[in-house]
Design an enzyme around this catalytic site. Structure first.
Site, PDB file in Angstrom:
ATOM      1  N   ASN A 212       2.102  16.195 -37.059  1.00 40.83           N
ATOM      2  CA  ASN A 212       1.632  17.185 -36.083  1.00 40.83           C
ATOM      3  C   ASN A 212       1.160  18.426 -36.823  1.00 40.83           C
ATOM      4  OD1 ASN A 212       3.941  19.112 -36.359  1.00 40.83           O
ATOM      5  ND2 ASN A 212       5.058  17.280 -35.709  1.00 40.83           N
ATOM      6  N   ILE A 311      17.720  16.034 -33.785  1.00 36.26           N
ATOM      7  CA  ILE A 311      18.571  16.685 -34.794  1.00 36.26           C
ATOM      8  C   ILE A 311      19.324  17.866 -34.177  1.00 36.26           C
ATOM      9  CG2 ILE A 311      18.600  17.801 -37.062  1.00 36.26           C
ATOM     10  CD1 ILE A 311      15.853  16.338 -37.561  1.00 36.26           C
TER      11      ILE A 311
HETATM   12  N1  CTP Z   1      14.151  18.877 -32.350  1.00 36.56           N
HETATM   13  C1  CTP Z   1      14.979  18.161 -33.204  1.00 36.56           C
HETATM   14  N2  CTP Z   1      14.848  16.810 -33.302  1.00 36.56           N
HETATM   15  C2  CTP Z   1      13.938  16.150 -32.548  1.00 36.56           C
HETATM   16  C3  CTP Z   1      13.084  16.871 -31.683  1.00 36.56           C
HETATM   17  C4  CTP Z   1      13.214  18.250 -31.606  1.00 36.56           C
HETATM   18  O1  CTP Z   1      15.808  18.770 -33.876  1.00 36.56           O
HETATM   19  N3  CTP Z   1      13.836  14.833 -32.666  1.00 36.56           N
HETATM   20  C5  CTP Z   1      14.330  20.334 -32.242  1.00 36.56           C
HETATM   21  C6  CTP Z   1      13.181  21.149 -32.786  1.00 36.56           C
HETATM   22  O2  CTP Z   1      13.366  21.462 -34.156  1.00 36.56           O
HETATM   23  C7  CTP Z   1      13.237  22.389 -31.911  1.00 36.56           C
HETATM   24  C8  CTP Z   1      13.769  21.877 -30.595  1.00 36.56           C
HETATM   25  O3  CTP Z   1      14.418  20.637 -30.884  1.00 36.56           O
HETATM   26  O4  CTP Z   1      14.194  23.313 -32.381  1.00 36.56           O
HETATM   27  C9  CTP Z   1      12.746  21.645 -29.534  1.00 36.56           C
HETATM   28  O5  CTP Z   1      11.702  20.854 -30.028  1.00 36.56           O
HETATM   29  P1  CTP Z   1      10.506  20.422 -29.072  1.00 36.56           P
HETATM   30  O6  CTP Z   1       9.605  19.475 -29.809  1.00 36.56           O
HETATM   31  O7  CTP Z   1       9.895  21.628 -28.432  1.00 36.56           O
HETATM   32  O8  CTP Z   1      11.307  19.689 -27.930  1.00 36.56           O
HETATM   33  P2  CTP Z   1      11.612  18.198 -27.636  1.00 36.56           P
HETATM   34  O9  CTP Z   1      13.083  18.020 -27.609  1.00 36.56           O
HETATM   35  O10 CTP Z   1      10.872  17.303 -28.536  1.00 36.56           O
HETATM   36  O11 CTP Z   1      11.083  18.097 -26.134  1.00 36.56           O
HETATM   37  P3  CTP Z   1       9.575  17.853 -25.582  1.00 36.56           P
HETATM   38  O12 CTP Z   1       8.791  17.234 -26.698  1.00 36.56           O
HETATM   39  O13 CTP Z   1       9.779  16.977 -24.430  1.00 36.56           O
HETATM   40  O14 CTP Z   1       9.063  19.213 -25.193  1.00 36.56           O
END
Ligand code: CTP
Length: 404
Positions: A212, A311
């Site tokens: 990304n 995570i």
């Molecule tokens: N995060 C994480 N591990 C993942 C996905 C996200 O630790 N597999 C953490 C990111 O580092 C960030 C937070 O969760 O601090 C939110 O990430 P985001 O991508 O905005 O949220 P998602 O949980 O992926 O939700 P969505 O994609 O549905 O918005």
């Protein structure tokens, strides 16, 4: 790069003889650009490597090289030059000059200035690796540390003499950061901070993958700000082309699973976890071992995806979690999604990027979501914002006596 700590600071920049003198031209430019007053003082040997004229032009002030300089009233240069100083920085600091400092010798303007000082002293060693490793140099450095002198570096790598090893001076930018760090308020002293930053890369085959647009800049800025605030910082970074902030321990990973495993190995030691990485939510169930080739029939490849571990949520669910902070990148409705995401991930603080998505930019505007409600912070460059966020985190931490 940090600037606020150095605005209005008065520094005496003492140069001793060494090829690393060329780095001080750039260091002077960085310090003056940050708003510091830089008073250059050079030893006779330093003037063999770079001229006082160059240093005068870059610092915008007269350069002093002699104790007997008639420009200072009553021959008091050794006292007057450091009276206003917030710190004396010796860069490059030669083997000989470290030895002189360790023994309190005062036989030229710069060494006399150091002995007569009333302010902190920082030294940035620069020398051949054998000179650095020499037991006498190591004794002197130990003595200087015991005397409260800050020793910045040295670095390791190729040296001007063609050898490779410890002793080369920190680069100008790293020296600048180390000086800025010295002046930062130590609001995270004694705390251990674990961060994730950047994107992840989920392979589809040996040459292709899913990633990304995260640049890693915000995570790296937070790692730098936490280090400058006195924390011990461990940064788990996805694939980004960014310099490691000075004093930060960096571990590089590619995939979400590797990032998860790296975090889980270290989280028990952390007081604070900040998940800044844009972690890929899915990965291909089976990445191809070989490069996927076009077929004669032109059939397109298909992939089945499986979910990656979350995570941040995993860290927050630990029996004794560190103070966990999340980030949210949303393309709309941040106010709704931010608080919902904070509650779902069960973290005390979530930082939401106010749209439009700001990948790769140097500025950012965020909203803090906490149990008590949401607060919008003013738009700022990522380093300034990182400092504000570190202050926001520091003030929400439980009492240090309650920390695991
Ligand atoms: N995060 C994480 N591990 C993942 C996905 C996200 O630790 N597999 C953490 C990111 O580092 C960030 C937070 O969760 O601090 C939110 O990430 P985001 O991508 O905005 O949220 P998602 O949980 O992926 O939700 P969505 O994609 O549905 O918005």
């Amino acid at each position: 790069m940090a600037t606020a700590e150095l605005a209005g600071k008065h520094l005496v920049l003492g140069m001793t003889g060494g090829i690393a003198c060329y780095k001080i031209a750039e260091l002077t430019r960085l310090l003056t650009k940050a708003g510091a007053t830089v008073q250059v003082v050079m030893t006779e040997a330093a003037t063999q490597f770079i001229t006082p004229v160059t240093m005068q032009a870059l610092s915008g002030r007269p350069v002093y090289t002699s104790q007997w300089d008639a420009r200072m009233a009553n021959n008091m240069a050794h006292i007057d030059l450091s009276r206003e100083a917030d710190a004396i920085v010796i860069a490059p600091a030669s083997t000989d000059f470290l030895a002189k400092l360790a023994h309190g010798m005062a036989d030229d303007l710069l060494s006399t200035l150091c002995v007569a000082r009333d302010c902190p002293l920082l030294v940035v060693p620069a020398m051949n690796r054998q000179m650095w490793q020499n037991p006498a140099t190591q004794r002197n450095v130990t003595q200087l540390r015991e005397d409260g002198v800050q020793v910045l570096g040295p670095d390791s790598g190729p040296q001007a003499c063609g050898e490779i090893g410890d002793g080369r001076m920190l680069e100008a930018a790293a020296t600048y950061e180390a000086i800025a760090s010295f002046f930062s308020p130590k609001i995270l002293a004694g705390r251990r901070v674990l961060l994730t930053a950047g994107p992840t890369f989920e392979p589809l085959d040996p040459v292709r993958g899913i990633t990304n647009r995260s640049s890693g800049k915000m995570g790296f800025a937070l790692a730098r700000a936490a280090q400058q605030a006195g924390a011990e910082v461990h940064l788990v970074a996805g694939p980004v082309a960014l310099e490691t902030p000075w004093g930060v321990f960096r571990e590089d990973v590619q995939t979400a699973q590797q990032m998860h495993d790296a975090v889980m190995r270290s989280v028990a030691d952390a007081d604070i976890f900040i998940g800044v990485a844009a972690v890929a939510d899915w990965r291909a169930d089976h990445a191809s071992e070989h490069k996927i080739k076009k077929t004669a029939e032109r059939t397109l490849p298909t992939f089945t995806f499986v979910e990656n571990p979350d995570i941040l949520a995993t860290v927050a669910k630990l029996p004794h979690p560190p103070f966990a902070v999340g980030f949210a990148a949303e393309s709309g409705d941040l106010e709704v999604h931010g608080e919902e995401k904070r509650a779902r991930k069960k973290v005390p603080l979530l930082i939401g990027n106010l749209g439009p998505l700001t990948f790769g930019l140097d500025d950012n505007e965020v909203i803090l979501f906490a149990a008590g409600g949401a607060t919008k912070l003013p738009r700022a460059d990522k380093q300034t914002l990182a400092r504000t966020l570190i202050a926001e985190i520091a003030k929400r931490l439980p009492d240090s006596s309650l920390i695991r």
